[in-house]
Motif scaffolding. Sequence first.
Motif, short mmCIF file in Angstrom:
data_model
loop_
_atom_site.label_atom_id
_atom_site.label_comp_id
_atom_site.label_asym_id
_atom_site.label_seq_id
_atom_site.Cartn_x
_atom_site.Cartn_y
_atom_site.Cartn_z
N GLY A 153 0.81 -1.04 0.06
CA GLY A 153 -0.07 0.00 0.19
C GLY A 153 0.73 1.49 -0.05
N ASP B 143 3.33 -8.77 -1.24
CA ASP B 143 1.81 -8.31 -0.65
C ASP B 143 0.90 -9.44 -1.29
OD1 ASP B 143 0.19 -5.22 -0.48
OD2 ASP B 143 -0.89 -7.09 -0.96
N PRO C 261 0.93 -8.97 9.99
CA PRO C 261 1.83 -10.06 10.82
C PRO C 261 2.91 -9.57 11.43
CG PRO C 261 2.16 -10.60 8.42
CD PRO C 261 1.14 -9.58 8.44
N ALA D 216 -15.34 1.02 9.61
CA ALA D 216 -16.01 1.51 8.62
C ALA D 216 -16.86 0.74 7.40
CB ALA D 216 -14.92 2.57 7.76
N ILE E 5 -3.86 8.21 4.51
CA ILE E 5 -2.78 8.17 3.48
C ILE E 5 -1.78 9.05 3.74
CG2 ILE E 5 -2.74 8.28 0.92
CD1 ILE E 5 -5.44 7.80 0.75
C1 FAD Z 1 -13.57 2.69 4.74
C2 FAD Z 1 -12.41 3.50 4.65
C3 FAD Z 1 -12.10 4.85 4.20
C4 FAD Z 1 -10.86 5.42 4.22
N1 FAD Z 1 -10.78 6.73 3.62
C5 FAD Z 1 -9.85 7.35 3.74
C6 FAD Z 1 -9.64 8.59 2.88
O1 FAD Z 1 -10.37 8.93 2.16
N2 FAD Z 1 -8.29 9.31 3.01
C7 FAD Z 1 -7.29 8.99 3.67
O2 FAD Z 1 -6.29 9.44 3.74
N3 FAD Z 1 -7.61 7.56 4.31
C8 FAD Z 1 -8.56 6.85 4.29
N4 FAD Z 1 -8.84 5.54 5.03
C9 FAD Z 1 -7.42 5.26 5.77
C10 FAD Z 1 -6.52 4.67 4.76
O3 FAD Z 1 -7.04 3.70 3.74
C11 FAD Z 1 -5.40 3.85 5.23
O4 FAD Z 1 -4.54 4.59 6.43
C12 FAD Z 1 -4.15 3.62 4.36
O5 FAD Z 1 -4.58 2.69 3.33
C13 FAD Z 1 -3.12 2.95 5.00
O6 FAD Z 1 -1.89 2.57 4.15
P1 FAD Z 1 -1.07 1.37 4.49
O7 FAD Z 1 -0.16 1.33 3.50
O8 FAD Z 1 -0.45 1.47 5.70
O9 FAD Z 1 -1.99 0.05 4.33
P2 FAD Z 1 -2.99 -0.51 3.13
O10 FAD Z 1 -3.44 0.53 2.32
O11 FAD Z 1 -4.26 -1.17 3.88
O12 FAD Z 1 -1.89 -1.68 2.37
C14 FAD Z 1 -1.43 -2.79 3.22
C15 FAD Z 1 -1.29 -3.89 2.27
O13 FAD Z 1 -0.66 -4.87 3.02
C16 FAD Z 1 -1.12 -6.37 2.26
N5 FAD Z 1 -0.97 -7.25 3.24
C17 FAD Z 1 -1.84 -7.41 4.49
N6 FAD Z 1 -1.62 -8.52 5.11
C18 FAD Z 1 -0.50 -9.03 4.46
C19 FAD Z 1 0.21 -10.15 4.65
N7 FAD Z 1 0.00 -11.14 5.57
N8 FAD Z 1 1.17 -10.73 3.58
C20 FAD Z 1 1.25 -9.87 2.58
N9 FAD Z 1 0.64 -8.77 2.37
C21 FAD Z 1 -0.12 -8.26 3.25
C22 FAD Z 1 -2.60 -5.86 1.72
O14 FAD Z 1 -2.71 -6.64 0.64
C23 FAD Z 1 -2.23 -4.28 1.36
O15 FAD Z 1 -2.02 -4.00 -0.01
C24 FAD Z 1 -9.96 4.90 5.06
C25 FAD Z 1 -10.04 3.68 5.52
C26 FAD Z 1 -11.18 3.07 5.41
C27 FAD Z 1 -11.30 1.71 5.98
#
Ligand code: FAD
Length: 365
Positions: free
Chosen positions: A12, A33, A149, A166, A285
């Motif tokens: 992500g 991922d 994990p 959500a 994000i």
């Molecule tokens: C309904 C909803 C609406 C939202 N709206 C907004 C918004 O409008 N604006 C905003 O800024 N934020 C918003 N957020 C929050 C935002 O989506 C997250 O904070 C953001 O995606 C976090 O990014 P990240 O890279 O940490 O995790 P993620 O984007 O969740 O990426 C994590 C990745 O890890 C992978 N993964 C998970 N477990 C494993 C595993 N065991 N092995 C390998 N891969 C794995 C997943 O497939 C995923 O691709 C929202 C959240 C939700 C739930």
Amino acid sequence: METCEVLVVGGGPAGSTCAGKLVQAGLDVLLLDKETFPREKLCAGWITPAVFAALELDAEEYRQGRVLQDISGFRTGLIGGAEIVTDYGAIVSYGVRRYEFDHYLLQRSRICRQLGQTVTTLDWKDGWWLVNKHIRARLLVGAGGHFCPVARLLGASIGHEEVVAAQATEYAMSPAEEQQCSVRPDTPVLFFCRDMKGYGWMFRKGNWLNIGLGRRDTHSLSRHTSDFCRFIEQQGGLPGGLTGRLRGHTYRLYGGEGRRRCVGDGALLIGDAAGVANPDSGEGILPSLESALLAAEVIVAANGDYRRDNLEPYAERLKSHFGSSNPSLSPSQVSSQISCYLGTKLLSNSWFTRHIVLNRWFLRR
Ligand SMILES: Cc1cc2nc3c(=O)[nH]c(=O)nc-3n(C[C@H](O)[C@H](O)[C@H](O)COP(=O)(O)OP(=O)(O)OC[C@H]3O[C@@H](n4cnc5c(N)ncnc54)[C@H](O)[C@@H]3O)c2cc1C
């Protein structure tokens, strides 16, 4: 046996940004991922210009061939109540589709070593992490979201933490639905629950419609979501209905009870895995990108010695960057009774809506 210096779990915004910076610094990085990209991600896809600044990315470059919805105003209020329209007369935010955005960031980070593979086991053996029994890594970066994990490895009690829950969906409207939809693409809708424990949103991005509701109280989420959707439907904002479309997800907000430990020997957490989302708006994000950039700096400075002491500066920088308290008048800080009072009295006030709700809580201006 595959070997790498740093293994990033999750592609992500947090994972791709951190991995990209490490690759630029010459480290041997492998990113895993469980999904293959582009992938769907449950999210409203609302971002501020600060996201482009953090990524050192030109919004116009991103716009080429992708959905980038300019936002210059908001319709706000209490669910079931009157609304206030705040017009900024200039772009203050954008809407993106996570399906495109996350894929773009991953490609832009130029990580050559990527695998579509779920991380299922993490063992420590002879100075190396052994991942899924067949990959060796010196350092683990946990960027796998709330259920990462690596967070579990560092002691997160997933399932017993204070979270925001959500429900949301994003779908392409038919041309007829687009015509009937009363919500303007440049003026999304944000309506709060009466107890101020959450809010519903509706965004249009081109012909895509994104609607959902998030709450700090997980018990009656479906009821609040139905109330919000019915309210929007009555206003002509939801022409086709939503039957069967909503999906659910949980994540942590920064500063809640029992923060996650973000650093351990040979491991650290970034993004949602670390629980850095903005406690007032749920925006995740930008904080994910910021935590990824902070982590990358500390990893490079550790110069191959990833013992906890060398990674600890990351935890300190997280704290000084995100702070330990929220801005005053924040709904996450005050008691629920005061929140209800604030909601009913102040959300009908144009000055409060513009300067506190929008500028301070959502736009961080
Ligand atoms: C309904 C909803 C609406 C939202 N709206 C907004 C918004 O409008 N604006 C905003 O800024 N934020 C918003 N957020 C929050 C935002 O989506 C997250 O904070 C953001 O995606 C976090 O990014 P990240 O890279 O940490 O995790 P993620 O984007 O969740 O990426 C994590 C990745 O890890 C992978 N993964 C998970 N477990 C494993 C595993 N065991 N092995 C390998 N891969 C794995 C997943 O497939 C995923 O691709 C929202 C959240 C939700 C739930």
